[in-house]
Design a protein around this motif. Structure first.
Motif, PDB file in Angstrom:
ATOM      1  N   ARG A 125      54.767  60.769  48.404  1.00  0.00           N
ATOM      2  CA  ARG A 125      55.835  59.800  48.136  1.00  0.00           C
ATOM      3  C   ARG A 125      56.097  58.812  49.262  1.00  0.00           C
ATOM      4  NH1 ARG A 125      57.528  65.270  47.933  1.00  0.00           N
ATOM      5  NH2 ARG A 125      59.164  65.749  49.453  1.00  0.00           N
TER       6      ARG A 125
ATOM      7  N   GLY B 112      55.091  54.918  51.098  1.00  0.00           N
ATOM      8  CA  GLY B 112      55.243  53.538  50.649  1.00  0.00           C
ATOM      9  C   GLY B 112      54.191  53.059  49.667  1.00  0.00           C
TER      10      GLY B 112
ATOM     11  N   GLY C 156      53.685  54.032  46.788  1.00  0.00           N
ATOM     12  CA  GLY C 156      54.443  53.816  45.557  1.00  0.00           C
ATOM     13  C   GLY C 156      53.836  54.468  44.329  1.00  0.00           C
TER      14      GLY C 156
ATOM     15  N   SER D 207      60.180  53.347  54.442  1.00  0.00           N
ATOM     16  CA  SER D 207      59.606  53.834  53.189  1.00  0.00           C
ATOM     17  C   SER D 207      58.730  55.070  53.403  1.00  0.00           C
ATOM     18  CB  SER D 207      58.806  52.712  52.529  1.00  0.00           C
ATOM     19  OG  SER D 207      57.817  52.227  53.427  1.00  0.00           O
TER      20      SER D 207
ATOM     21  N   ILE E  59      60.014  58.227  49.822  1.00  0.00           N
ATOM     22  CA  ILE E  59      60.879  57.525  48.864  1.00  0.00           C
ATOM     23  C   ILE E  59      61.384  58.513  47.820  1.00  0.00           C
ATOM     24  CG2 ILE E  59      61.080  55.469  47.401  1.00  0.00           C
ATOM     25  CD1 ILE E  59      58.695  54.292  48.845  1.00  0.00           C
TER      26      ILE E  59
ATOM     27  N   ASP F 271      47.123  49.309  45.253  1.00  0.00           N
ATOM     28  CA  ASP F 271      47.585  49.939  44.011  1.00  0.00           C
ATOM     29  C   ASP F 271      46.392  50.643  43.377  1.00  0.00           C
ATOM     30  OD1 ASP F 271      49.206  50.695  41.982  1.00  0.00           O
ATOM     31  OD2 ASP F 271      49.705  48.690  41.272  1.00  0.00           O
TER      32      ASP F 271
ATOM     33  N   ARG G 186      56.166  49.628  35.963  1.00  0.00           N
ATOM     34  CA  ARG G 186      57.133  50.659  36.275  1.00  0.00           C
ATOM     35  C   ARG G 186      57.576  51.414  35.050  1.00  0.00           C
ATOM     36  NH1 ARG G 186      58.195  50.964  42.029  1.00  0.00           N
ATOM     37  NH2 ARG G 186      55.979  50.916  42.291  1.00  0.00           N
TER      38      ARG G 186
ATOM     39  N   SER H 184      63.096  55.508  37.352  1.00  0.00           N
ATOM     40  CA  SER H 184      62.510  55.569  38.689  1.00  0.00           C
ATOM     41  C   SER H 184      63.268  56.559  39.521  1.00  0.00           C
ATOM     42  CB  SER H 184      62.650  54.286  39.435  1.00  0.00           C
ATOM     43  OG  SER H 184      62.497  53.243  39.171  1.00  0.00           O
TER      44      SER H 184
ATOM     45  N   GLY I  20      63.265  57.421  43.099  1.00  0.00           N
ATOM     46  CA  GLY I  20      62.686  56.992  44.368  1.00  0.00           C
ATOM     47  C   GLY I  20      63.790  56.622  45.321  1.00  0.00           C
TER      48      GLY I  20
ATOM     49  N   ASP J 168      57.692  57.161  39.075  1.00  0.00           N
ATOM     50  CA  ASP J 168      57.922  55.742  38.872  1.00  0.00           C
ATOM     51  C   ASP J 168      56.878  55.167  37.937  1.00  0.00           C
ATOM     52  OD1 ASP J 168      59.142  53.326  39.096  1.00  0.00           O
ATOM     53  OD2 ASP J 168      59.598  53.613  41.194  1.00  0.00           O
TER      54      ASP J 168
END
Ligand SMILES: Nc1nc2c(c(=O)[nH]1)N[C@H]1C(S)=C(S)[C@@H](COP(=O)(O)OP(=O)(O)OC[C@H]3O[C@@H](n4cnc5c(=O)[nH]c(N)nc54)[C@H](O)[C@@H]3O)O[C@H]1N2
Ligand SMILES: Nc1nc2c(c(=O)[nH]1)N[C@H]1C(S)=C(S)[C@@H](COP(=O)(O)OP(=O)(O)OC[C@H]3O[C@@H](n4cnc5c(=O)[nH]c(N)nc54)[C@H](O)[C@@H]3O)O[C@H]1N2
Ligand code: SF4
Ligand SMILES: [Mo]
Length: 809
Positions: free
Chosen positions: A61, A63, A65, A161, A164, A230, A446, A450, A452, A553
């Motif tokens: 968890r 940054g 994401g 971050s 999160i 990503d 998303r 969420s 986070g 998320d």
């Protein structure tokens, strides 16, 4: 008391003594060769045959994401490896190379073992082990003393971050309970500030989830590096292309991996994307390709704007509603000149200037067109270094059917970012790119829920004095005046957690100056970093897998993270550390009794209730799918989460994230425009001295500074490097592989250079995420600019000019 000599980060002495008795040896045997191996997924708590490992669910968890859930294999109470975990959606049954190294992070050499206090100068690395009780008492005594002498706002908190989840972010609630100051690290602020007022949400606004990509005919990847930043989404892009025939268009100064797969790669001049988008809009309008019906039905195009103050003409202006009442809607005009409320007039005009009851008004669309008309493809071509034919081609692509326009953080990191986001999204409105399958313009994919960042309501409990929020780069610009708007900057203590301030932030050198007046700097981290190294008190936080929580998320799941092992050494979870602090500050009334109470509060909302999502269910089931992977499309009903319920290329009011006495040109900010970046621009006189634009790219081997010391990953990249086009190196007598010095008036940094023809001449691109001690000399984040714009006090990491020279090391 035991004295521990030597820097926590680096050179040898002392560090070994932290680690004595660590489980590293035990673990080495258990790790085997699990890196990147394709591993079978196993169910929770099941013993896995030969090894007799217990398998628990863990979530990653940081940054990045992606928030992947994975199997955590536990043997004799020790975490020995991680592996993929089976989910009902095979696309989410994934873990990346970094996730597979967590066992090495749990038993890392640089793991902090116990609370310590500084005994030498700041940053000198002389420490003394202290008890938790001494640490917590020292911190809370100082907080009370400072609050008494200077007021509660003089105690500061700063969170990044690193982890999160609401339990790690619990300190925000303590900050609010103390009435202290929350110094926001200002990461990605343009991104978060721009989407909501323009399209209603940054969560897939105007589009569907990742599964919807297969419906797209053209996929724009704009200032976004999905293969690195990503990595759990990139395969959706590739499949859309390979299996469904989508064309991929990459707009990026750098030839990224995505660019190498693209059908059209546009190596744009950095900082000029707003001009490109406005020129695309110009082509659409001039060639009669603007989707006028869509503009009428889904955007603010027909709204009438008062010439006098830029506000919408409302029913109250013509005596048909009370000012500010819910029915005081925007006025639009029908073809026949009759007036009515937005949404209630069947075919409103979107062009024209009128005088209504003596009030001069123009349609919002006319105002947009005025901005767009400046941007001929010829003018933009000069600025963006993109051929006129390419600009036309891009405009034709974007108006032709189902486009997914994916905007990344590359555009957030430049000072003109807000206007750039607004220009791209407005151009997409003209092209009608919202509300149909595969037809989107958005930021992130998303899920519905969420888990986070700590929800605002939980971070600000009822009855508490509340936090005062300052955005840190703006703060750095107020240092001389010691004033932030009409407020004094008077931070006397600072508690940093989940954040490697000196490893990742703009203005490192200035921060050090700022900290001279700070009497107590506390840093809580799992491992030693350049920031813990500078602290007065260091607190050891435990690893993700040593405390229970949930996260979730963009996967559409909410995942359980079980406590797989006891916190190592004397480390504790942030939640438990803050709990002790709540207690010593006599603020238990604002605290949560335990994680269960906190997580129950996190799930206490309408969306969770609608889908019967509870903390008990998450714990019991391990992972809960919040909605099916269908092709849901946001905006399909023609309504959006903005104040007008429409897509807003025009902003009636400009939401300010922070007020420090800055002057704002409201009329300029209401509509898209292009202006050069404040620093990184060729016509800036500074460019004569520092001609190169300095940016960074995400690393496959790091999430910011997390993983930066993992031995397996260091085997792939063992020292920092920058990529530069050979043209710029040869002009300076630099050979491939040389050490070079990057410098400007703010700092210096020595590291190795790699020739790369995929970098635009005039740019220097670093592999982001190395920490300070890993460089031969200096540090790259110290070079970064910290200008802020009047509207968003963001950290603009890419708005930086530098020069390079060959270094002798
Ligand atoms: N030059 C340049 N600089 C950049 C960027 C760039 O592109 N270029 N990107 C920027 C962006 S977008 C961002 S978001 C920032 C990120 O900046 P940071 O938020 O500082 O990111 P990390 O380096 O991941 O630092 C997080 C720290 O939290 C620690 N941590 C992990 N888990 C826990 C935990 O459970 N508890 C506690 N207390 N600590 C924990 C980690 O060990 C690490 O030291 O970096 C920014 N900096
Ligand atoms: N492995 C890994 N994954 C991460 C992270 C990490 O550190 N490591 N960090 C996470 C975080 S916090 C964030 S914010 C995201 C960010 O991830 P992304 O959204 O991908 O953002 P960046 O990598 O900062 O930049 C994206 C691209 O913008 C390009 N770019 C730079 N300047 C310009 C410009 O002026 N115009 C255009 N068109 N392009 C430009 C860069 O060359 C780069 O390819 O990644 C997340 N994912
Ligand atoms: S680093 Fe990101 S992609 Fe990799 S396992 Fe962790 S959350 Fe998933
Ligand atoms: Mo970020």
């Amino acid at each position: 008391m035991k004295h521990v000599e030597g820097t926590i980060l680096g050179a040898a002495i002392g560090r070994r003594s932290f680690l004595k008795g660590s489980a590293a040896a035990v673990i080495a045997a258990g790790l085997g060769s699990s890196l990147c191996e394709s591993q079978p997924a196993v169910a929770d708590e099941k013993k896995t045959g030969a090894s007799e490992d217990i398998v628990k669910p863990g979530t990653c968890r940081g940054g990045c994401g992606a928030g992947c859930q994975m199997n955590v294999h536990v043997r004799d109470g020790k975490i020995v490896k991680t592996s993929r975990r089976k989910q009902s959606d095979p696309d989410v049954t994934r873990v990346c190379n970094k996730g597979l190294t967590h066992a090495l992070r749990v038993y890392a050499e640089d793991r902090l073992k116990y609370p310590m206090k500084r005994v030498g100068e700041r940053g000198e690395g002389k420490w003394e082990q202290i008890s938790w009780d001494e640490a917590i008492t020292t911190i809370s005594d100082k907080w009370k003393e400072v609050a008494e002498k200077h007021g509660p706002r003089a105690n500061g908190f700063l969170c990044g971050s690193g982890n999160i989840t609401p339990d790690s972010q619990h300190g925000k609630r303590l900050c609010s309970a103390m009435g202290a100051t929350l110094l926001d690290a200002a990461q990605d602020r343009v991104f978060y500030a721009s989407f909501p007022p323009i399209v209603g949400s940054f969560k897939g606004a105007g589009g569907g989830g990742r599964n919807d990509l297969k419906n797209a005919k053209h996929i724009f990847i704009w200032g976004f590096n999905p293969s690195e930043g990503d990595s759990q989404t990139f395969h959706y892009f590739l499949r859309a292309k390979v299996e469904h025939g989508a064309k991929m268009i990459v707009i990026d100064p750098t030839f990224t991996i995505a660019a190498s797969k693209a059908d059209l790669f546009v190596p744009i001049h950095p900082g000029t994307d707003g001009a490109l988008a406005l020129a695309m809009a110009n082509v659409l309008v001039n060639e009669g390709l603007a989707k006028e019906d869509f503009l009428k039905s889904d955007t603010v195009a027909p709204c009438l704007v008062k010439e006098a103050d830029g506000k919408y003409l409302r029913l109250s202006d013509i005596g048909k509603a009370t000012v500010g009442a819910p029915e005081d809607k925007c006025v639009v005009r029908a073809e026949d000149g009759s007036l009515g409320a937005l949404g209630e007039v069947a075919n409103p005009v979107i062009r024209g200037t009128f005088a209504i009851e003596g009030i001069e008004v123009r349609t919002a669309y006319d105002l947009l067109l005025e901005r767009v008309s400046e941007w001929t493809p010829e003018k933009a071509s000069e600025i963006c270094d993109v051929p006129v034919e390419t600009i036309r081609e891009l405009a034709h692509l974007v108006q032709d059917g189902h486009n997914s326009v994916n905007i990344g953080l590359g555009l957030d990191h430049v000072t003109n970012g807000m206007a750039t986001f607004s220009s791209i999204l407005s151009m997409c409105m003209i092209a009608g790119q919202y509300g149909h399958p595969g037809n989107t313009a958005k930021g992130m994919f998303r899920g519905e829920i969420s888990i986070g960042w700590m929800p605002y309501g939980l971070a600000n409990p009822k009855g508490a004095p509340g936090s005062q929020v300052f955005y840190s780069p703006a703060l750095l610009n107020c240092m001389e005046s010691k004033k932030y708007g009409d407020k004094d900057i008077n931070i006397k203590t600072l508690y940093i957690w989940d954040h490697n301030l000196f490893g990742t932030q703009v203005g490192g050198v200035r921060w050090r100056k700022f900290l001279e007046d700070v009497e107590l700097l506390v840093v809580a981290d799992v491992v030693s970093t350049s920031t813990t190294n500078y602290a007065d008190i260091v607190l050891p936080a435990c690893h993700y897998f040593e405390t229970e929580t949930a996260s979730g998320d963009d996967t559409r799941y909410v995942f359980h993270n079980a406590k797989s092992a006891e916190p190592l050494y004397e480390s504790k979870s942030d939640f438990d550390i803050f709990k002790m602090l709540f207690e010593k500050m006599d603020l238990q009334e604002y605290d949560f009794k335990d994680i269960d109470e906190l997580m129950n509060a996190v799930f206490d909302n309408l969306t969770a209730k609608k889908i019967n999502l509870t903390w008990d269910r998450v714990k019991e089931e391990g992972s809960v799918l919040t909605f099916e992977p269908d092709d849901r499309v946001m905006g399909q009903e023609g309504t959006y989460g903005t104040p007008t319920g429409r897509l807003q290329f025009y902003q009636e009011s400009i939401p300010l994230d922070t007020d420090y006495g800055q002057t704002i040109d409201f009329m300029k900010e209401r509509l898209p425009y292009w202006e050069p970046p404040m620093e990184a621009w060729k016509e800036n006189p500074l460019a004569e001295k520092y001609p190169l634009v300095f940016t960074s790219e995400r690393s496959k081997y790091k999430v910011h500074t997390q993983y930066t010391r993992v031995p397996w990953l260091l085997e792939f990249e063992d020292e920092p490097y920058v990529a530069v086009n050979p043209v710029d190196c040869e002009a300076r007598g630099i050979a491939d592989g040389d050490y070079i010095r990057m410098f400007n008036d703010r700092g210096t940094c020595t590291l190795r250079v790699r020739f790369n023809n995929g970098i635009r001449p005039g740019m220097v691109v670093i592999d982001h995420g190395w920490d300070l001690d890993q460089f031969v000399d200096g540090f790259y984040c110290d070079l970064l600019g910290y200008n802020v714009t009047p509207v968003v006090a963001n950290s603009y990491y890419f708005d930086t000019l530098i020069e390079i020279e060959k270094a002798t090391v």
